[in-house]
Design an enzyme around this catalytic site. Structure first.
Site, PDB file in Angstrom:
ATOM      1  N   GLU A  24       0.834  -1.209   0.000  1.00 12.38           N
ATOM      2  CA  GLU A  24       0.000   0.000   0.000  1.00 12.38           C
ATOM      3  C   GLU A  24       0.872   1.264   0.000  1.00 12.38           C
ATOM      4  O   GLU A  24       2.081   1.211   0.225  1.00 12.38           O
ATOM      5  CB  GLU A  24      -0.923   0.006   1.221  1.00 12.38           C
ATOM      6  CG  GLU A  24      -0.180   0.027   2.552  1.00 12.38           C
ATOM      7  CD  GLU A  24      -1.023   0.615   3.687  1.00 12.38           C
ATOM      8  OE1 GLU A  24      -1.532   1.744   3.527  1.00 12.38           O
ATOM      9  OE2 GLU A  24      -1.143  -0.055   4.735  1.00 12.38           O
ATOM     10  N   LYS A  85      -6.005  10.537   0.706  1.00 12.04           N
ATOM     11  CA  LYS A  85      -5.966   9.227   1.360  1.00 12.04           C
ATOM     12  C   LYS A  85      -7.176   8.457   0.845  1.00 12.04           C
ATOM     13  O   LYS A  85      -8.313   8.838   1.107  1.00 12.04           O
ATOM     14  CB  LYS A  85      -6.020   9.409   2.882  1.00 12.04           C
ATOM     15  CG  LYS A  85      -6.115   8.103   3.673  1.00 12.04           C
ATOM     16  CD  LYS A  85      -6.171   8.359   5.172  1.00 12.04           C
ATOM     17  CE  LYS A  85      -6.648   7.131   5.932  1.00 12.04           C
ATOM     18  NZ  LYS A  85      -6.867   7.392   7.358  1.00 12.04           N
ATOM     19  N   VAL A 105      -5.426   0.212   3.040  1.00 16.72           N
ATOM     20  CA  VAL A 105      -5.588  -1.238   2.908  1.00 16.72           C
ATOM     21  C   VAL A 105      -6.791  -1.541   2.014  1.00 16.72           C
ATOM     22  O   VAL A 105      -6.703  -2.355   1.084  1.00 16.72           O
ATOM     23  CB  VAL A 105      -5.742  -1.899   4.301  1.00 16.72           C
ATOM     24  CG1 VAL A 105      -6.210  -3.343   4.172  1.00 16.72           C
ATOM     25  CG2 VAL A 105      -4.413  -1.834   5.053  1.00 16.72           C
ATOM     26  N   SER A 139     -13.153   1.447  10.414  1.00 17.87           N
ATOM     27  CA  SER A 139     -12.438   1.539   9.140  1.00 17.87           C
ATOM     28  C   SER A 139     -13.100   0.696   8.064  1.00 17.87           C
ATOM     29  O   SER A 139     -13.528  -0.444   8.306  1.00 17.87           O
ATOM     30  CB  SER A 139     -10.992   1.074   9.325  1.00 17.87           C
ATOM     31  OG  SER A 139     -10.352   1.034   8.068  1.00 17.87           O
ATOM     32  N   ALA A 140     -13.126   1.245   6.856  1.00 14.41           N
ATOM     33  CA  ALA A 140     -13.643   0.510   5.696  1.00 14.41           C
ATOM     34  C   ALA A 140     -12.753  -0.688   5.360  1.00 14.41           C
ATOM     35  O   ALA A 140     -13.162  -1.565   4.592  1.00 14.41           O
ATOM     36  CB  ALA A 140     -13.753   1.443   4.497  1.00 14.41           C
ATOM     37  N   LYS A 158      -3.455  -2.092  15.850  1.00 17.37           N
ATOM     38  CA  LYS A 158      -2.823  -1.294  16.896  1.00 17.37           C
ATOM     39  C   LYS A 158      -3.739  -1.138  18.089  1.00 17.37           C
ATOM     40  O   LYS A 158      -4.948  -1.036  17.936  1.00 17.37           O
ATOM     41  CB  LYS A 158      -2.455   0.084  16.352  1.00 17.37           C
ATOM     42  CG  LYS A 158      -1.151   0.049  15.584  1.00 17.37           C
ATOM     43  CD  LYS A 158      -0.698   1.398  15.200  1.00 17.37           C
ATOM     44  CE  LYS A 158      -1.555   1.999  14.137  1.00 17.37           C
ATOM     45  NZ  LYS A 158      -1.989   1.172  13.077  1.00 17.37           N
TER      46      LYS A 158
HETATM   47  N1  PSU Z   1      -2.107   1.608  10.489  1.00 21.51           N
HETATM   48  C1  PSU Z   1      -0.775   1.838  10.483  1.00 21.51           C
HETATM   49  N2  PSU Z   1      -0.227   2.555   9.493  1.00 21.51           N
HETATM   50  C2  PSU Z   1      -0.995   3.051   8.488  1.00 21.51           C
HETATM   51  C3  PSU Z   1      -2.405   2.788   8.489  1.00 21.51           C
HETATM   52  C4  PSU Z   1      -2.907   2.074   9.511  1.00 21.51           C
HETATM   53  O1  PSU Z   1      -0.075   1.403  11.366  1.00 21.51           O
HETATM   54  O2  PSU Z   1      -0.454   3.704   7.597  1.00 21.51           O
HETATM   55  C5  PSU Z   1      -3.232   3.258   7.338  1.00 21.51           C
HETATM   56  C6  PSU Z   1      -3.541   2.079   6.407  1.00 21.51           C
HETATM   57  O3  PSU Z   1      -3.461   2.527   5.072  1.00 21.51           O
HETATM   58  C7  PSU Z   1      -4.977   1.729   6.751  1.00 21.51           C
HETATM   59  C8  PSU Z   1      -5.521   3.096   7.078  1.00 21.51           C
HETATM   60  O4  PSU Z   1      -5.669   1.104   5.710  1.00 21.51           O
HETATM   61  O5  PSU Z   1      -4.481   3.744   7.803  1.00 21.51           O
HETATM   62  C9  PSU Z   1      -6.786   3.035   7.892  1.00 21.51           C
HETATM   63  O6  PSU Z   1      -7.307   4.321   7.978  1.00 21.51           O
HETATM   64  P1  PSU Z   1      -8.802   4.537   8.517  1.00 21.51           P
HETATM   65  O7  PSU Z   1      -8.755   4.133   9.953  1.00 21.51           O
HETATM   66  O8  PSU Z   1      -9.062   5.999   8.297  1.00 21.51           O
HETATM   67  O9  PSU Z   1      -9.678   3.644   7.680  1.00 21.51           O
HETATM   68 MN    MN Z   2     -12.262   6.075  10.180  1.00 21.27          MN
END
Ligand code: PSU
Ligand code: MN
Length: 302
Positions: A24, A85, A105, A139-140, A158
């Site tokens: 990614e 993003k 992802v 998250s999606a 995490k």
């Molecule tokens: N977790 C990490 N590093 C990252 C991400 C998540 O440790 O860079 C990124 C990944 O691309 C993941 C995205 O798909 O954050 C998720 O973002 P959101 O929670 O806004 O869906």
């Molecule tokens: Mn979100």
């Protein structure tokens, strides 16, 4: 026509039927600071090559999905500002506007599948945020895993997320969460989350076999593989927890919201741990690249 462009390296690998591992780009633009982001991306690619597969870093550049980035493009992306993003919701808009965007992802899975790539290695995935019962912040990535047939290798989720709720959503969505080589679910910087993993496998061949079996059964969606960070690189749970709580408290006080939450938390953890979170992050991504390459090779062999 899908605006898809393969790098020469990836095009060759496809033609020869060689194993390919998708990577990614949000981890580059929003997950790590310059210049470690580009250095890590290069190391990850080389690790995959050394392990006998071909890396395909995915990003949208000027309205075209790139499958495989050359050195100059990677370098430019790592320093660019105003990079979108991209998750499932944003991908088509970014392409239609001819803009540049980094794939999360979810979006990387979509693009990898369009490119015929079945394995994808990264660091962490998105999940259910703490307080999601009020914020609805889920998250999606989780819903993508339920519908797109790509095996995603990560180091667990995490602890800035609500891990039990993340597991519940994945179970509801029919996503297998397979921990590699241990019973405990790993938690990114730490080898253990204190939660038992729903599933466990001990070899890349097994993971490849269940990937194939899902297709045979006609089940949509992919698999989530959780690969524990190597022991020497981990930040044990009791050491990282206070920093996580502090960063989360800042979010709760209204520091940021929505898509900005994850990048903000990563940056604050980097500051609060004096950079140790980044060192661990790099180590775990390299570890996942190795396992991803092994799985891709097992899938090609079968
Ligand atoms: N977790 C990490 N590093 C990252 C991400 C998540 O440790 O860079 C990124 C990944 O691309 C993941 C995205 O798909 O954050 C998720 O973002 P959101 O929670 O806004 O869906
Ligand atoms: Mn979100």
């Amino acid at each position: 026509m899908i605006p898809l462009q393969f790098s020469p390296e990836v095009a060759e690998a496809r033609a020869a039927g060689r194993p390919i591992v998708a990577l990614e780009s949000t981890i580059i633009t929003h997950g790590m600071p310059w210049p470690q982001n580009v250095e890590t991306a290069r190391l990850v690619e080389q690790t995959i090559r050394d392990a006998g597969a071909v890396p395909a870093t995915i990003a949208v550049m000027g309205g075209i999905v790139h499958i495989g980035l050359d050195a100059a493009t990677l370098n430019a992306l790592g320093q660019a500002r105003d990079v979108m993003k991209l998750s499932r919701a944003d991908l088509a808009v970014c392409l239609a506007l001819g803009r540049t965007g980094a794939t999360t992802v979810a979006a990387t899975m979509i693009c990898a599948h369009l490119a015929g790539i079945s394995v994808f290695a990264t660091g962490g995935i998105g999940g259910v945020h703490r307080g999601a019962e009020l914020s609805f912040d889920i998250s999606a990535d989780l819903m993508e895993l339920a519908q797109t047939p790509v095996t995603v290798v990560c180091a667990g989720a995490k602890a800035i997320l609500d891990l039990p709720k993340t597991l519940e959503v994945l179970e509801t969505q029919g996503v297998p969460v397979i921990t590699y080589g241990q019973d405990d679910l790993p938690a990114f910087w730490s080898r253990s989350s204190g939660l038992r993993s729903p599933l466990r496998m001990d070899s890349a061949a097994q993971i490849a076999a269940s990937h194939r079996m899902r297709a045979t059964l006609g089940l949509p969606g992919g698999q989530l593989v959780a690969n524990p960070i190597p022991l020497v690189d981990e930040i044990p749970r009791d050491q990282i927890t206070p920093f996580i709580e502090e960063a989360l408290a800042e979010v709760a006080r209204g520091a940021v919201a929505a898509k900005a939450v994850t990048p903000f938390l990563l940056q604050r953890l980097f500051e609060l741990t004096d950079g140790r979170s980044l060192t661990a992050n790099i180590a775990l991504v390299l570890n996942n690249a190795r396992l991803g390459a092994e799985i891709a090779r097992a899938l090609t062999a079968g």
